[in-house]
Design an enzyme around this catalytic site. Structure first.
Site, mmCIF file in Angstrom:
data_model
loop_
_atom_site.group_PDB
_atom_site.id
_atom_site.type_symbol
_atom_site.label_atom_id
_atom_site.label_comp_id
_atom_site.label_asym_id
_atom_site.label_seq_id
_atom_site.Cartn_x
_atom_site.Cartn_y
_atom_site.Cartn_z
ATOM 1 N N LEU A 32 -3.023 4.504 44.558
ATOM 2 C CA LEU A 32 -3.515 5.645 45.334
ATOM 3 C C LEU A 32 -2.509 6.760 45.105
ATOM 4 C CD1 LEU A 32 -4.480 4.048 48.788
ATOM 5 C CD2 LEU A 32 -6.056 4.915 47.043
ATOM 6 N N ASP A 33 -2.966 7.988 44.855
ATOM 7 C CA ASP A 33 -1.992 9.056 44.648
ATOM 8 C C ASP A 33 -1.225 9.312 45.945
ATOM 9 O OD1 ASP A 33 -3.312 11.290 46.133
ATOM 10 O OD2 ASP A 33 -4.853 11.050 44.596
ATOM 11 N N ALA A 34 -0.095 9.984 45.822
ATOM 12 C CA ALA A 34 0.827 10.130 46.959
ATOM 13 C C ALA A 34 0.162 10.785 48.160
ATOM 14 C CB ALA A 34 2.063 10.919 46.532
ATOM 15 N N GLU A 35 -0.769 11.734 47.921
ATOM 16 C CA GLU A 35 -1.394 12.469 49.023
ATOM 17 C C GLU A 35 -2.547 11.701 49.661
ATOM 18 O OE1 GLU A 35 -1.628 14.285 45.742
ATOM 19 O OE2 GLU A 35 0.534 14.364 46.055
ATOM 20 N N THR A 36 -2.928 10.562 49.076
ATOM 21 C CA THR A 36 -4.047 9.775 49.600
ATOM 22 C C THR A 36 -3.515 8.587 50.386
ATOM 23 O OG1 THR A 36 -5.444 10.402 47.727
ATOM 24 C CG2 THR A 36 -6.119 8.463 48.977
#
Length: 249
Positions: free
Chosen positions: A111-115
């Site tokens: 999952l990307d950092a902002e998700t």
């Protein structure tokens, strides 16, 4: 397993009890009732011996993990944490969540950092490969808060497909959950493993993501697990994942 190995293996009911399926007595009842299979074949004799590291056991068609050294954990990943066990740039990573586990766990997919949301941690490489690789079709469901008022026509575009710089992509399912004067809540389900794919799809249809949470991964649901918390998968959840993995072989 071969006849020679079978003679040296452990009794099936003993292995089932050690794996936490049921007590030895209840496991014997399951075997006698024809509810247990070994390597795809129903077994009814109580003297059957198996090798827990090789043989594949299922109860009522659902796979059972006999190898008790395997660990399967669900994490509700917070925003700001990168999906890596060790980040070379010194950003917050997943090691803070796995430090108390004796097993060497790794993340299934990213999952990307902002998700935020559902991330599986395990030491089962074979299962991880099946769950993470898009060719096996395991779906993931995301809830996105986006800018602007999303229309039914826009939802239709997501499921029909949009053209991105790395090729066309279509959501398996999309649903409008809520609209307000300046933002909307959208549910998107897809099996693609492409980088930041939900964010890029929604930006392409004119609704940049403000907040993104993965709520579901295959048969697993985040449920009431709070952000930053983790828990072992239940026997039922693990059985569903292992069944997907075995059926893909």
């Amino acid at each position: 397993m071969s006849a020679e190995n079978e003679a040296q293996g452990e009794r099936l009911q003993k292995v089932m009890a050690a794996a936490g399926v049921a007590s030895r007595r209840v496991s014997e009842d399951m075997i006698a009732a024809g509810r247990v299979s070994v390597n795809g074949k129903v077994v009814t004799e109580l003297g059957r011996r198996v090798d827990p590291t090789v043989d594949l056991v299922a109860v009522d068609g659902t796979a059972v993990q006999l190898d008790t050294s395997r660990r399967y954990v669900m994490l509700n990943k917070p925003v700001g944490v990168v999906s890596s066990m060790r980040d070379e740039q010194g950003r917050p990573d997943l090691s803070r969540f796995t430090a108390d586990y004796p097993e060497r766990l790794f993340n299934v997919g990213r999952l990307d950092a902002e998700t935020s949301g559902l991330l599986i941690l395990t030491n089962d490489g074979e299962l991880a490969h099946v769950l993470a690789h898009p060719s096996f079709g395991v779906t993931k469901t995301y809830i996105a808060r986006v800018r602007g008022v999303v229309t039914p026509q826009t939802i239709g575009r997501l499921t029909k497909g949009v053209e991105l710089e790395d090729g066309p992509i279509a959501a398996d399912k999309a649903k409008l959950l809520q609209t307000r004067s300046d933002d909307s809540l959208v549910e998107v389900t897809l099996h693609s493993g492409r980088n930041r794919i939900v964010r890029r799809m929604l930006a392409e249809v004119g609704h940049p993501v403000v907040e993104l949470v993965r709520r579901q991964f295959g048969p697993l649901h985040l449920g009431t697990l709070k952000v930053g918390q983790l828990r072992d998968l239940t026997k039922a959840e693990l059985g569903q994942l292992l069944t997907i993995s075995r059926e893909s072989r």
